[in-house]
Design a protein around this motif. Structure first.
Motif, PDB file in Angstrom:
ATOM      1  N   GLY A   9       0.814  -1.213   0.000  1.00 56.49           N
ATOM      2  CA  GLY A   9       0.000   0.000   0.000  1.00 56.49           C
ATOM      3  C   GLY A   9       0.848   1.264   0.000  1.00 56.49           C
ATOM      4  O   GLY A   9       0.567   2.211  -0.738  1.00 56.49           O
ATOM      5  N   ILE A  10       1.900   1.271   0.819  1.00 54.30           N
ATOM      6  CA  ILE A  10       2.800   2.434   0.882  1.00 54.30           C
ATOM      7  C   ILE A  10       3.501   2.637  -0.458  1.00 54.30           C
ATOM      8  O   ILE A  10       3.576   3.757  -0.976  1.00 54.30           O
ATOM      9  CB  ILE A  10       3.836   2.259   2.008  1.00 54.30           C
ATOM     10  N   ASN A 218     -14.715  -1.732 -20.207  1.00 58.05           N
ATOM     11  CA  ASN A 218     -15.094  -1.796 -18.799  1.00 58.05           C
ATOM     12  C   ASN A 218     -14.107  -1.046 -17.915  1.00 58.05           C
ATOM     13  O   ASN A 218     -14.512  -0.435 -16.915  1.00 58.05           O
ATOM     14  CB  ASN A 218     -15.221  -3.255 -18.348  1.00 58.05           C
ATOM     15  N   ALA A 219     -12.825  -1.078 -18.274  1.00 58.45           N
ATOM     16  CA  ALA A 219     -11.835  -0.301 -17.524  1.00 58.45           C
ATOM     17  C   ALA A 219     -12.128   1.194 -17.656  1.00 58.45           C
ATOM     18  O   ALA A 219     -12.026   1.954 -16.686  1.00 58.45           O
ATOM     19  CB  ALA A 219     -10.426  -0.617 -18.020  1.00 58.45           C
ATOM     20  N   TRP A 220     -12.528   1.607 -18.856  1.00 58.08           N
ATOM     21  CA  TRP A 220     -12.870   3.012 -19.096  1.00 58.08           C
ATOM     22  C   TRP A 220     -14.131   3.410 -18.330  1.00 58.08           C
ATOM     23  O   TRP A 220     -14.169   4.463 -17.692  1.00 58.08           O
ATOM     24  CB  TRP A 220     -13.050   3.247 -20.589  1.00 58.08           C
ATOM     25  N   ASP A 221     -15.144   2.556 -18.354  1.00 56.65           N
ATOM     26  CA  ASP A 221     -16.390   2.857 -17.642  1.00 56.65           C
ATOM     27  C   ASP A 221     -16.158   2.916 -16.131  1.00 56.65           C
ATOM     28  O   ASP A 221     -16.724   3.770 -15.441  1.00 56.65           O
ATOM     29  CB  ASP A 221     -17.458   1.814 -17.965  1.00 56.65           C
ATOM     30  N   THR A 222     -15.341   1.994 -15.617  1.00 59.66           N
ATOM     31  CA  THR A 222     -15.043   2.015 -14.180  1.00 59.66           C
ATOM     32  C   THR A 222     -14.272   3.276 -13.814  1.00 59.66           C
ATOM     33  O   THR A 222     -14.511   3.871 -12.754  1.00 59.66           O
ATOM     34  CB  THR A 222     -14.237   0.768 -13.775  1.00 59.66           C
ATOM     35  N   SER A 223     -13.369   3.710 -14.680  1.00 57.61           N
ATOM     36  CA  SER A 223     -12.612   4.948 -14.431  1.00 57.61           C
ATOM     37  C   SER A 223     -13.554   6.138 -14.338  1.00 57.61           C
ATOM     38  O   SER A 223     -13.438   6.990 -13.453  1.00 57.61           O
ATOM     39  CB  SER A 223     -11.591   5.180 -15.550  1.00 57.61           C
ATOM     40  N   MET A 256      -6.695   1.535   5.048  1.00 58.33           N
ATOM     41  CA  MET A 256      -7.885   0.970   4.400  1.00 58.33           C
ATOM     42  C   MET A 256      -7.498  -0.070   3.351  1.00 58.33           C
ATOM     43  O   MET A 256      -8.168  -1.093   3.186  1.00 58.33           O
ATOM     44  CB  MET A 256      -8.722   2.082   3.769  1.00 58.33           C
ATOM     45  N   MET A 257      -6.397   0.206   2.620  1.00 59.79           N
ATOM     46  CA  MET A 257      -5.925  -0.765   1.636  1.00 59.79           C
ATOM     47  C   MET A 257      -5.600  -2.095   2.314  1.00 59.79           C
ATOM     48  O   MET A 257      -6.036  -3.165   1.865  1.00 59.79           O
ATOM     49  CB  MET A 257      -4.674  -0.231   0.935  1.00 59.79           C
ATOM     50  N   ALA A 258      -4.828  -2.023   3.418  1.00 53.62           N
ATOM     51  CA  ALA A 258      -4.417  -3.237   4.121  1.00 53.62           C
ATOM     52  C   ALA A 258      -5.616  -3.946   4.739  1.00 53.62           C
ATOM     53  O   ALA A 258      -5.721  -5.180   4.682  1.00 53.62           O
ATOM     54  CB  ALA A 258      -3.396  -2.888   5.200  1.00 53.62           C
ATOM     55  N   GLU A 259      -6.533  -3.179   5.308  1.00 58.73           N
ATOM     56  CA  GLU A 259      -7.710  -3.764   5.946  1.00 58.73           C
ATOM     57  C   GLU A 259      -8.600  -4.455   4.920  1.00 58.73           C
ATOM     58  O   GLU A 259      -9.128  -5.549   5.172  1.00 58.73           O
ATOM     59  CB  GLU A 259      -8.496  -2.668   6.668  1.00 58.73           C
ATOM     60  N   THR A 260      -8.780  -3.824   3.757  1.00 57.00           N
ATOM     61  CA  THR A 260      -9.587  -4.432   2.690  1.00 57.00           C
ATOM     62  C   THR A 260      -8.950  -5.733   2.214  1.00 57.00           C
ATOM     63  O   THR A 260      -9.629  -6.743   2.015  1.00 57.00           O
ATOM     64  CB  THR A 260      -9.727  -3.455   1.509  1.00 57.00           C
ATOM     65  N   ALA A 261      -7.629  -5.701   2.037  1.00 59.60           N
ATOM     66  CA  ALA A 261      -6.923  -6.887   1.558  1.00 59.60           C
ATOM     67  C   ALA A 261      -6.972  -8.020   2.584  1.00 59.60           C
ATOM     68  O   ALA A 261      -7.027  -9.204   2.219  1.00 59.60           O
ATOM     69  CB  ALA A 261      -5.469  -6.527   1.247  1.00 59.60           C
ATOM     70  N   GLU A 262      -6.954  -7.677   3.882  1.00 61.73           N
ATOM     71  CA  GLU A 262      -6.991  -8.689   4.933  1.00 61.73           C
ATOM     72  C   GLU A 262      -8.255  -9.530   4.871  1.00 61.73           C
ATOM     73  O   GLU A 262      -8.272 -10.693   5.292  1.00 61.73           O
ATOM     74  CB  GLU A 262      -6.897  -8.007   6.310  1.00 61.73           C
ATOM     75  N   ILE A 274      -6.129  -4.411  -3.264  1.00 63.03           N
ATOM     76  CA  ILE A 274      -5.274  -3.244  -3.017  1.00 63.03           C
ATOM     77  C   ILE A 274      -5.102  -2.436  -4.294  1.00 63.03           C
ATOM     78  O   ILE A 274      -5.225  -1.203  -4.302  1.00 63.03           O
ATOM     79  CB  ILE A 274      -3.906  -3.669  -2.458  1.00 63.03           C
ATOM     80  N   PHE A 275      -4.826  -3.119  -5.400  1.00 60.58           N
ATOM     81  CA  PHE A 275      -4.597  -2.393  -6.650  1.00 60.58           C
ATOM     82  C   PHE A 275      -5.889  -1.808  -7.211  1.00 60.58           C
ATOM     83  O   PHE A 275      -5.877  -0.744  -7.830  1.00 60.58           O
ATOM     84  CB  PHE A 275      -3.917  -3.307  -7.674  1.00 60.58           C
ATOM     85  N   TYR A 276      -7.020  -2.486  -6.982  1.00 58.85           N
ATOM     86  CA  TYR A 276      -8.315  -1.930  -7.390  1.00 58.85           C
ATOM     87  C   TYR A 276      -8.573  -0.642  -6.606  1.00 58.85           C
ATOM     88  O   TYR A 276      -8.984   0.379  -7.173  1.00 58.85           O
ATOM     89  CB  TYR A 276      -9.420  -2.953  -7.140  1.00 58.85           C
ATOM     90  N   PHE A 277      -8.315  -0.684  -5.300  1.00 52.05           N
ATOM     91  CA  PHE A 277      -8.456   0.497  -4.461  1.00 52.05           C
ATOM     92  C   PHE A 277      -7.454   1.565  -4.895  1.00 52.05           C
ATOM     93  O   PHE A 277      -7.762   2.761  -4.895  1.00 52.05           O
ATOM     94  CB  PHE A 277      -8.237   0.112  -2.994  1.00 52.05           C
ATOM     95  N   GLY A 278      -6.253   1.128  -5.274  1.00 53.48           N
ATOM     96  CA  GLY A 278      -5.233   2.065  -5.754  1.00 53.48           C
ATOM     97  C   GLY A 278      -5.666   2.785  -7.017  1.00 53.48           C
ATOM     98  O   GLY A 278      -5.377   3.971  -7.193  1.00 53.48           O
ATOM     99  N   ALA A 279      -6.364   2.073  -7.911  1.00 54.22           N
ATOM    100  CA  ALA A 279      -6.884   2.709  -9.133  1.00 54.22           C
ATOM    101  C   ALA A 279      -7.887   3.801  -8.772  1.00 54.22           C
ATOM    102  O   ALA A 279      -7.893   4.878  -9.371  1.00 54.22           O
ATOM    103  CB  ALA A 279      -7.542   1.662 -10.026  1.00 54.22           C
ATOM    104  N   PHE A 280      -8.728   3.509  -7.773  1.00 50.31           N
ATOM    105  CA  PHE A 280      -9.694   4.522  -7.319  1.00 50.31           C
ATOM    106  C   PHE A 280      -8.970   5.741  -6.752  1.00 50.31           C
ATOM    107  O   PHE A 280      -9.339   6.888  -7.043  1.00 50.31           O
ATOM    108  CB  PHE A 280     -10.628   3.928  -6.268  1.00 50.31           C
ATOM    109  N   ILE A 281      -7.933   5.517  -5.957  1.00 49.13           N
ATOM    110  CA  ILE A 281      -7.187   6.635  -5.359  1.00 49.13           C
ATOM    111  C   ILE A 281      -6.488   7.441  -6.452  1.00 49.13           C
ATOM    112  O   ILE A 281      -6.422   8.677  -6.390  1.00 49.13           O
ATOM    113  CB  ILE A 281      -6.164   6.122  -4.332  1.00 49.13           C
TER     114      ILE A 281
END
Length: 352
Positions: A9-10, A218-223, A256-262, A274-281
């Protein structure tokens, strides 16, 4: 395992900031602007190297970074100073960071969707027995929800989100056989079905094969959905439906990234989350940085446009120091807000 997720996450958050600053840096170089320092991270430098005009540095705190350009906030006689460049060049430099973040978010999603076999679409595949909405002048199998009450439908879950707003009638725009069909003031509420424990609308969504084209689509729509979510969250803040305490900074985001992944069933699934959340961030940063707030790129862009308009009217060159005063004041407030958010994040983690 949580240590792994925290480290990932860091590093991911650091990458998002680095990509943002890299956008400024590359565009500045292409516009022949002198860059005094390009830094990844904040705080004391742990590694640095001078190459040409630019000092490249890696700093201790992985949350942040900067691209320090000559003449960024002051008048300069250097023809390569930022302040002496054309307005369009300045605009491109300022927007490049957010552009990079948005592109990175899209690319992360495209990579995550690479292994997908199928996608759920906001299209009707079938109706439950007794569904009152299946009719010649109503909904039909194959209809794809395009807009609901003026809001564009990007993902299948938008349908239930937009319908569950307390209203009983909705303005629907559907795609049927390639044509847009409008249903104005359509009575549309969940109803009871035999054997079901909750009320439902009474239809199921279709799936589509995950081809190369549908993966990118779908990647574009999610973005776009992520970007809209940021705007909607800001709207909720201004309406008073959420408070500043609900915001999170770098510490809270990594947590939140770590907690979601846990909560994922495997390390692979945890890293995916984590990477899905990272895309949102990443897309969140793209939007937030272009808001017209002093000290961020959007504030600088807004003042650049205002300056161009004033200079066009008065035929006089404005002193950059006045803009610098505004950005300095904005930066002080922004740093204070970030310190408050970070303190809040730490308290939340401690009292869990």
């Amino acid at each position: 395992m949580s240590v792994l997720y925290i480290v990932v996450g860091i590093l991911l958050f650091g990458l998002l900031i680095g990509i943002h600053e890299l956008g400024h840096f590359i565009t500045a170089k292409l516009c022949d602007v002198r860059v005094n320092e390009f830094a990844i991270g904040m705080g004391p430098a742990i590694a640095k190297k001078q190459k040409g005009d630019t000092l490249y540095s890696l700093r201790l705190v992985p949350f942040g970074g900067f691209c320090a350009m000559a003449g960024e906030d002051e008048a300069s006689e250097d023809p390569r100073a930022f302040t002496n460049k054309k307005p369009l060049q300045k605009l491109l430099i300022l927007a490049a960071g957010s552009f990079n973040n948005f592109v990175l978010g899209f690319l992360i999603l495209a990579l995550l969707y690479a292994d997908a076999a199928a996608f759920i679409t906001p299209s009707i595949s079938s109706f439950m027995d007794g569904c009152p909405y299946q009719a010649q002048d109503g909904l039909q199998v194959g209809d794809r929800f395009y807009r609901i009450d003026g809001k564009r439908v990007y993902e299948y879950y938008n349908v239930s989100d937009f319908l569950s707003n307390g209203k009983e009638t909705h303005d629907l725009v559907l795609i049927r056989d390639g044509q847009k069909i409008e249903l104005k003031d359509y009575y549309f509420v969940p109803v009871e079905y035999e054997g079901q424990q909750r009320k439902m609308y009474g239809f199921t969504f279709a799936q589509e094969e995950a081809t190369f084209g549908t993966k990118l689509a779908n990647a574009w729509d999610t973005s776009r959905e992520f970007a809209r979510t940021v705007w909607m969250s800001l709207g909720e803040l201004f309406k008073g439906h959420v408070s500043v305490n609900d915001f999170s900074g770098p510490v809270g985001i990594v947590d939140m990234m770590a907690e979601t992944a846990e909560q994922a069933p495997s390390i692979k699934d945890g890293l995916y989350d984590i990477f899905y959340f990272g895309a949102f961030i990443a897309i969140n940063l793209a939007v937030m940085n272009m808001l017209p707030i002093p000290a961020v790129d959007g504030g600088r862009t807004f003042l650049l446009i205002v300056t161009v308009i004033i200079e066009a009217i008065t035929k006089k060159k404005l002193n950059p120091k006045y803009e610098a005063y505004i950005h300095t004041a904005g930066m002080v407030l922004l740093l204070g807000f970030m310190a408050f958010i970070m303190f809040n994040d730490i308290i939340k983690i401690v009292v869990k």
